[in-house]
Design an enzyme around this catalytic site. Sequence first.
Site, short mmCIF file in Angstrom:
data_model
loop_
_atom_site.label_atom_id
_atom_site.label_comp_id
_atom_site.label_asym_id
_atom_site.label_seq_id
_atom_site.Cartn_x
_atom_site.Cartn_y
_atom_site.Cartn_z
CB CYS A 188 5.53 25.33 57.89
SG CYS A 188 5.40 24.11 59.17
NE ARG A 238 5.58 25.51 51.68
CZ ARG A 238 6.86 25.52 51.34
NH1 ARG A 238 7.20 25.96 50.16
NH2 ARG A 238 7.79 25.11 52.15
CD1 TRP A 243 1.57 19.22 56.86
CD2 TRP A 243 3.54 18.63 57.73
NE1 TRP A 243 1.78 17.89 56.59
CE2 TRP A 243 2.98 17.51 57.11
CE3 TRP A 243 4.79 18.51 58.35
CZ2 TRP A 243 3.60 16.27 57.09
CZ3 TRP A 243 5.42 17.27 58.33
CH2 TRP A 243 4.82 16.16 57.70
CG ASN A 298 8.32 27.30 57.03
OD1 ASN A 298 7.39 27.57 57.77
ND2 ASN A 298 8.29 27.50 55.73
N GLY A 299 10.63 24.40 59.61
CA GLY A 299 11.77 23.55 59.94
C GLY A 299 11.60 22.92 61.31
CD GLU A 327 4.72 9.58 39.00
OE1 GLU A 327 5.51 9.23 39.90
OE2 GLU A 327 4.11 10.67 39.04
CE LYS A 376 1.49 11.48 41.16
NZ LYS A 376 2.80 11.99 40.91
CD GLU A 380 1.55 11.59 45.35
OE1 GLU A 380 2.16 12.16 46.26
OE2 GLU A 380 1.74 11.87 44.17
CG HIS A 387 9.76 -13.64 41.01
ND1 HIS A 387 10.46 -14.83 41.02
CD2 HIS A 387 9.83 -13.18 39.74
CE1 HIS A 387 10.95 -15.06 39.82
NE2 HIS A 387 10.58 -14.07 39.02
CE LYS A 410 4.36 20.46 43.99
NZ LYS A 410 4.06 19.29 43.16
O1 M6R Z 1 10.29 18.61 44.83
P1 M6R Z 1 10.79 17.22 44.60
O2 M6R Z 1 10.67 16.81 43.17
O3 M6R Z 1 12.19 17.01 45.10
O4 M6R Z 1 9.85 16.29 45.44
C1 M6R Z 1 10.08 14.92 45.53
C2 M6R Z 1 8.89 14.18 46.10
O5 M6R Z 1 8.60 14.64 47.38
C3 M6R Z 1 7.65 14.34 45.21
O6 M6R Z 1 7.88 13.89 43.91
C4 M6R Z 1 6.47 13.55 45.82
O7 M6R Z 1 6.71 12.18 45.73
C5 M6R Z 1 5.18 13.94 45.11
N1 M6R Z 1 4.13 14.03 46.06
C6 M6R Z 1 4.78 12.99 44.05
O8 M6R Z 1 3.56 13.27 43.48
#
Ligand code: M6R
Length: 614
Positions: free
Chosen positions: A2, A27, A74, A100-101, A486, A490, A493, A509, A609
Amino acid sequence: MCGIVGYTGKKEVKDILLNGLKKLEYRGYDSAGVAIEVNGMLVLRRCEGKIANLEKIIHNESIIGTTGIGHTRWATHGRPSEENAHPHTDCKGRIVVVHNGIIENYISLKKRLEKEGHRFRSETDTEVIAHLIEKCMSKAKTKDLLRAVHLAVGYLKGSFAIACISLDDPDTIVAARQFSPLIIGIGKEEHFVASDIPAILEHTRNIISMNDGQIAKLTPKKVDIYDLQMKKVSAQVMNIPWDPVTAEKSGYRHFMLKEIFEQPRTIEETFRGRISLDPAKIFLETMDISTEDIKNIQGIVFIGCGTAYHAGIIGKYIVENEAKIPADVDVASEFRYRDPLVNKNTLVVAISQSGETADTIQAVREARKKGAKAIAICNVIGSSITREVTGVIYTRTGPEIGVASTKAFTAQIVAVYMLALYLGTKKGVIKQQHLSDMINDLLCIPKQIETILKKESLIKVAAHKYFTKKDFLYLGRHYNYPIALEGALKLKEISYIHAEGYPAGEMKHGPIALIDQNMPVVVITTKSSVYEKILSNIEEIKARSGLVIAIANKGDKKLEKIGVDDIFYVPKTSEVLSTILNTVTLQLFAYHVAELLGCDIDQPRNLAKSVVVE
Ligand code: M6R
């Protein structure tokens, strides 16, 4: 997740709210709404879906008011719908709230309020706040919104950042924060409240970051901040050096692509002023840890979530290699609940782009409770995590808007690199010539990234070959093992393709069972201490008809002799810094696959985000 934006001042608020909400779209959200005070009435407009829908609704309406609040929701409690979208009102429609929250005790509060005659119109936890404020106003026989909000938040359990307006207190916004970020923007005879800096950056760079347990009253003329005992507190106004243009797409199709292309500059920004070559030296005094403290450190623990966790793995490896300090790495949500063995001789390094990730904040608190020292590597000045630690290494990338982290990650690698060298030099375990070589290598990285970016079209061609595949495996070893993780993160996601990252040595393994002619395996093969081992892994994949996409250094005769399906070439650098160049390549590959699939790259489904709830 949110987003909140609010304004009180002299200007018409409608567009300020809509533009602010648009800046928070990254976000992740599923409905949006605004409430504006107009001539003693509250105009409330909400809708399911994108802000463009809300814009359509109010575009031709003349809503002339100078105080208002807006929200992107959200969904947590109740499906995405107009009724569940914020702002929410009390029974009489005189008080509006955005939140928010998560209010953890909302069910019991709702039952009680319903018994007392309050009528609810949504399935949300947020609506209880509006009714609680109404109840507190009537119980305390007051029209003072600040007082009523103070009384109301006393009933709440959970996390909240709220902003409210009441018709009985015009020109006023009252905001409160508990475990969910909230900032106040200071303008000239105008004030803003928001959950995130980009929402108000085009209006002001002077920002106060509210602390947990604080309540603020904003009017056009002033801002007063109080603690939970209603004692006025002073707050530091910070100047945010971000340029509002960095929060725009600047001609790129997506923020993610823009942010990938910004990396030569953001990496330079992150090391600028912190390294010198003649003499070779690292300057990280802002960490605020004395040489004596450094000598006493017996262990370092890196913590983070998602991409930041991957940077932590690199941190662990390089700290052990260069500073000769035993190091560990943990996912923040695991660390906080596993009763970790840390003490006053442990240095905890929290890594976070946003500085607002709930699990990372709590992990830092847990570590500090046990007496550990804590520092942060963070991108957002004044964010919650930076206020929980004793020192910060800021990654100076400017706002990262794309939900998939790109430029923040490579800057985090630079930060852990400098940290390891700094600790190693303070401990006297790094030779001057070695330090000079390492700094030299780092200085070359921005130009080397540019050569990769110039070859974007080749990566796009390869993406065409593979974008219909259903599963991918990513393999790397040592420093490039976290890059395999990573690269896979990427891809999954933003393209929703199933992808798994593995240390290449683990392939035998288990994951090897997956390999057949339909399985592309991305193998990080750049020159390293484990290069020969990786070549053997490639042979094993090929022996099972797997498709191999390699990232390698130009002129790699051995690899060319083995023969793989595709090779992305990257410039040669040290093993640890190859992680940055390999990452950029994998970011572009994931981007083009997702683009070909027509995915919503900057706001992938279900993702937020900053993950400000557990
Ligand atoms: O703001 P932060 O770096 O603490 O966020 C951590 C993760 O939520 C963030 O890296 C998330 O995995 C991303 N979507 C990766 O692309």
